[in-house]
Design a protein around this motif. Structure first.
Motif, mmCIF file in Angstrom:
data_model
loop_
_atom_site.group_PDB
_atom_site.id
_atom_site.type_symbol
_atom_site.label_atom_id
_atom_site.label_comp_id
_atom_site.label_asym_id
_atom_site.label_seq_id
_atom_site.Cartn_x
_atom_site.Cartn_y
_atom_site.Cartn_z
ATOM 1 N N UNK A 42 0.829 -1.217 0.000
ATOM 2 C CA UNK A 42 0.000 0.000 0.000
ATOM 3 C C UNK A 42 0.862 1.265 0.000
ATOM 4 N N UNK A 43 1.979 1.211 0.670
ATOM 5 C CA UNK A 43 2.856 2.387 0.695
ATOM 6 C C UNK A 43 3.364 2.720 -0.702
ATOM 7 N N UNK A 44 3.763 1.715 -1.451
ATOM 8 C CA UNK A 44 4.256 1.940 -2.816
ATOM 9 C C UNK A 44 3.145 2.483 -3.709
ATOM 10 N N UNK A 45 1.955 1.906 -3.590
ATOM 11 C CA UNK A 45 0.820 2.354 -4.416
ATOM 12 C C UNK A 45 0.489 3.809 -4.091
ATOM 13 N N UNK A 46 0.489 4.142 -2.794
ATOM 14 C CA UNK A 46 0.185 5.513 -2.398
ATOM 15 C C UNK A 46 1.263 6.474 -2.913
ATOM 16 N N UNK A 47 2.515 6.083 -2.808
ATOM 17 C CA UNK A 47 3.608 6.937 -3.281
ATOM 18 C C UNK A 47 3.518 7.169 -4.789
ATOM 19 N N UNK A 48 3.226 6.151 -5.551
ATOM 20 C CA UNK A 48 3.096 6.296 -7.004
ATOM 21 C C UNK A 48 1.882 7.159 -7.356
ATOM 22 N N UNK A 49 0.796 6.989 -6.626
ATOM 23 C CA UNK A 49 -0.391 7.808 -6.885
ATOM 24 C C UNK A 49 -0.082 9.284 -6.628
ATOM 25 N N UNK A 50 0.686 9.562 -5.608
ATOM 26 C CA UNK A 50 1.038 10.953 -5.309
ATOM 27 C C UNK A 50 1.996 11.516 -6.373
ATOM 28 N N UNK A 51 3.030 10.750 -6.712
ATOM 29 C CA UNK A 51 4.064 11.255 -7.618
ATOM 30 C C UNK A 51 3.603 11.306 -9.075
ATOM 31 N N UNK B 114 -9.526 15.828 1.894
ATOM 32 C CA UNK B 114 -9.277 16.827 2.940
ATOM 33 C C UNK B 114 -7.784 17.019 3.230
ATOM 34 N N UNK B 115 -6.937 16.636 2.323
ATOM 35 C CA UNK B 115 -5.502 16.835 2.492
ATOM 36 C C UNK B 115 -5.110 18.118 1.769
ATOM 37 N N UNK B 116 -4.352 18.951 2.432
ATOM 38 C CA UNK B 116 -3.930 20.200 1.819
ATOM 39 C C UNK B 116 -2.547 20.001 1.206
ATOM 40 N N UNK B 117 -2.429 20.458 -0.011
ATOM 41 C CA UNK B 117 -1.163 20.350 -0.715
ATOM 42 C C UNK B 117 -0.710 21.759 -1.045
#
Length: 91
Positions: free
Chosen positions: A65-74, A82-85
């Motif tokens: 899940x960490x890798x998937x989340x990192x790729x989705x972000x990058x 509700x996350x501020x960027x």
């Protein structure tokens, strides 16, 4: 005649010794080249094994899940709700 045969025999022995020395030197050069090539190939094998290990680790992490989340972000610029960027535009 006996003296000529003795001279001829000595010349033949000298020629054979020179030929054997020439062959020996050439074989030694070839062996040295093979040794050098072997060292280079062993270094290349070690490098490729290290790369292979890195790729296997990455392959194992692809489904985490960490890798998937990192790729989705990058790659996809996806974020949690509700996350501020904040983007730094001063560069």
């Amino acid at each position: 005649m006996k003296k000529n045969k003795k001279i001829l025999r000595n010349l033949l022995i000298i020629a054979i010794i020179i030929y054997i020395a020439f062959v020996f030197i050439n074989q030694q050069k070839t062996l040295n080249q093979y040794s050098k090539n072997t060292e280079e190939l062993n270094q290349q094998i070690a490098s490729e094994k290290a790369t292979n290990e890195d790729l296997n680790q990455e392959k194992d992490n692809v489904n985490s899940l960490d890798f998937i989340e990192e790729m989705a972000r990058e790659k996809l610029d996806m974020y949690h709700p509700n996350e501020r960027v904040y983007m730094d535009q001063g560069m």
